[in-house]
Design a protein around this motif. Structure first.
Motif, short mmCIF file in Angstrom:
data_model
loop_
_atom_site.label_atom_id
_atom_site.label_comp_id
_atom_site.label_asym_id
_atom_site.label_seq_id
_atom_site.Cartn_x
_atom_site.Cartn_y
_atom_site.Cartn_z
N GLU A 64 -12.76 84.79 10.72
CA GLU A 64 -11.49 84.72 10.23
C GLU A 64 -10.48 85.71 10.61
O GLU A 64 -9.67 85.92 11.00
CB GLU A 64 -11.49 84.53 8.85
N ASP A 80 -16.44 82.43 7.66
CA ASP A 80 -15.43 82.97 6.77
C ASP A 80 -16.01 83.79 5.80
O ASP A 80 -16.77 83.40 4.94
CB ASP A 80 -14.77 81.87 6.00
N ASP A 83 -14.27 82.80 1.54
CA ASP A 83 -13.62 81.65 1.37
C ASP A 83 -13.03 81.73 -0.07
O ASP A 83 -13.97 81.56 -1.28
CB ASP A 83 -13.98 80.26 1.81
N GLY A 84 -11.60 81.98 -0.39
CA GLY A 84 -11.14 81.92 -1.59
C GLY A 84 -10.86 83.68 -1.73
O GLY A 84 -10.95 84.09 -2.90
N THR A 85 -10.12 84.18 -0.64
CA THR A 85 -9.88 85.49 -0.86
C THR A 85 -8.92 85.80 -1.87
O THR A 85 -8.78 86.60 -2.62
CB THR A 85 -9.32 85.92 0.62
N ASN A 152 -6.68 70.02 -1.07
CA ASN A 152 -6.30 71.53 -0.70
C ASN A 152 -5.56 71.40 0.43
O ASN A 152 -5.25 70.40 1.10
CB ASN A 152 -7.59 72.12 -0.44
N PHE A 153 -4.86 72.63 0.87
CA PHE A 153 -3.78 72.53 1.74
C PHE A 153 -3.64 74.11 2.18
O PHE A 153 -3.79 75.14 1.83
CB PHE A 153 -2.53 72.20 1.02
N GLY A 180 -8.94 76.45 -4.89
CA GLY A 180 -8.51 77.36 -3.88
C GLY A 180 -9.51 78.06 -3.21
O GLY A 180 -9.57 79.08 -2.73
N THR A 181 -10.53 77.42 -2.89
CA THR A 181 -11.67 77.61 -1.76
C THR A 181 -12.28 76.40 -1.40
O THR A 181 -13.02 75.49 -2.08
CB THR A 181 -12.93 78.55 -2.33
N ASP A 202 -5.91 73.62 6.66
CA ASP A 202 -6.76 74.93 6.58
C ASP A 202 -7.50 75.02 8.15
O ASP A 202 -7.34 74.23 8.87
CB ASP A 202 -8.14 74.30 5.76
C1 IPD Z 1 -8.24 79.64 2.07
C2 IPD Z 1 -8.99 78.64 1.00
C3 IPD Z 1 -7.86 77.94 0.11
C4 IPD Z 1 -7.12 77.07 1.09
C5 IPD Z 1 -6.26 77.92 2.02
C6 IPD Z 1 -7.38 78.70 2.71
P1 IPD Z 1 -9.34 82.22 2.88
O1 IPD Z 1 -9.05 80.43 2.75
O2 IPD Z 1 -9.99 77.74 1.62
O3 IPD Z 1 -8.71 76.96 -0.47
O4 IPD Z 1 -6.27 76.39 0.30
O5 IPD Z 1 -5.73 77.25 2.90
O6 IPD Z 1 -6.48 79.77 3.70
O7 IPD Z 1 -8.07 82.59 3.20
O8 IPD Z 1 -9.49 82.25 1.17
O9 IPD Z 1 -10.35 82.37 3.39
#
Ligand code: IPD
Ligand code: CA
Length: 257
Positions: A64, A80, A83-85, A152-153, A180-181, A202
């Protein structure tokens, strides 16, 4: 267990140690070109994962935060580091490290490790899915009124509009959540705590490892039409299989291509 799976588990463990320590300290947060966040801990964890993987394999790398590195085997590690930064940056849970090995469009190894709970999900082609060494399976529920579903989106406004339409189709029938992840949501489907996840927008590193976990735990991973997922788009449904047809029936017409 193949060497590639051992390598991915080991790399994820090293990264998790840094992430767990970093969570307790001050770290830098910056905004990327697409407005999403990256922290100094994402970058450090990614460096560790790439170093570990490159010490013992010649596969290409797609990661990423640092993009692509060529390899010599035809296989690609997809990484990644967190995931869930956004969750991590706010000290909000959950978040996880995600590492996959891809053979073309097929995810053949998947490791997703939660640094704070030390739960490590892993799978490889043909061998099942495991959580800290014990096998896990998707649920058998096919009753929407007893279901939990994730949606998720990504950040693109068009994808977000699609998800609003998906929610409108499903919310009167299914119990909907989002964490959110994407990677950790896929783990919940793989272990049978949640029945499915519908997603668009995603990036491959968010779901590549989860694809392998879902398939090996007995679930299905398809596009919104119910066809095998392919890398030309980001529409996917990951489910326990039993509820899949009902999800496809309700959202298939919303997939743009
Ligand atoms: C995010 C997470 C999140 C999703 C975002 C992604 P990241 O990844 O998977 O659930 O809604 O679209 O970008 O940026 O935290 O690696
Ligand atoms: Ca990330």
């Amino acid at each position: 267990m193949t060497n590639d799976l051992k390598l991915a588990i080991n790399a994820a463990e090293h990264a998790c140690a840094v992430i767990a320590a970093g969570y307790e300290q001050r770290f830098e947060i910056s905004q990327k070109e697409d407005d999403s966040l990256v922290t100094s801990i994402d970058q450090e964890a990614e460096r560790i994962i790439i170093n570990e993987l490159q010490k013992h394999s010649q596969h290409a790398i797609l990661s990423e935060e640092s993009g692509s590195l060529t390899g010599s085997t035809g296989f690609t590690w997809v990484i990644d580091p967190i995931d869930g930064t956004m969750n991590f940056s706010r000290h909000h849970l959950p978040f996880a490290v995600s590492i996959a090995l891809m053979d073309g469009e097929e995810s053949i190894v998947g490791v997703i490790h939660n640094p704070l709970t030390n739960e490590c999900f892993y799978a490889e082609r043909g061998s099942g899915t495991f959580l800290n060494g014990s096998p896990v399976h998707v649920s058998q529920n096919n009753d929407p009124s007893k279901s939990i579903l994730f949606y998720n989106f990504g950040s693109n406004p068009q994808d977000r509009r699609r998800i609003v339409q998906v929610v409108d189709q499903l919310i009167y029938h299914f119990d909907l959540r989002t964490w959110g992840t994407t990677a950790w949501e896929l783990c919940s489907v793989a272990k049978g705590a949640v029945d499915g996840l519908i997603c668009v927008g995603d990036k491959l590193w968010d779901f590549a490892a989860g694809m392998c976990l879902i398939r090996e735990a007995g679930g299905l991973f398809t596009d919104w039409h119910g066809n095998a997922w392919n890398s030309s788009h980001s529409y996917f449904i990951a489910s326990n299989r039993a509820i899949h047809a009902q999800l496809v029936e309700r959202v298939h017409f919303l997939q743009a291509k």
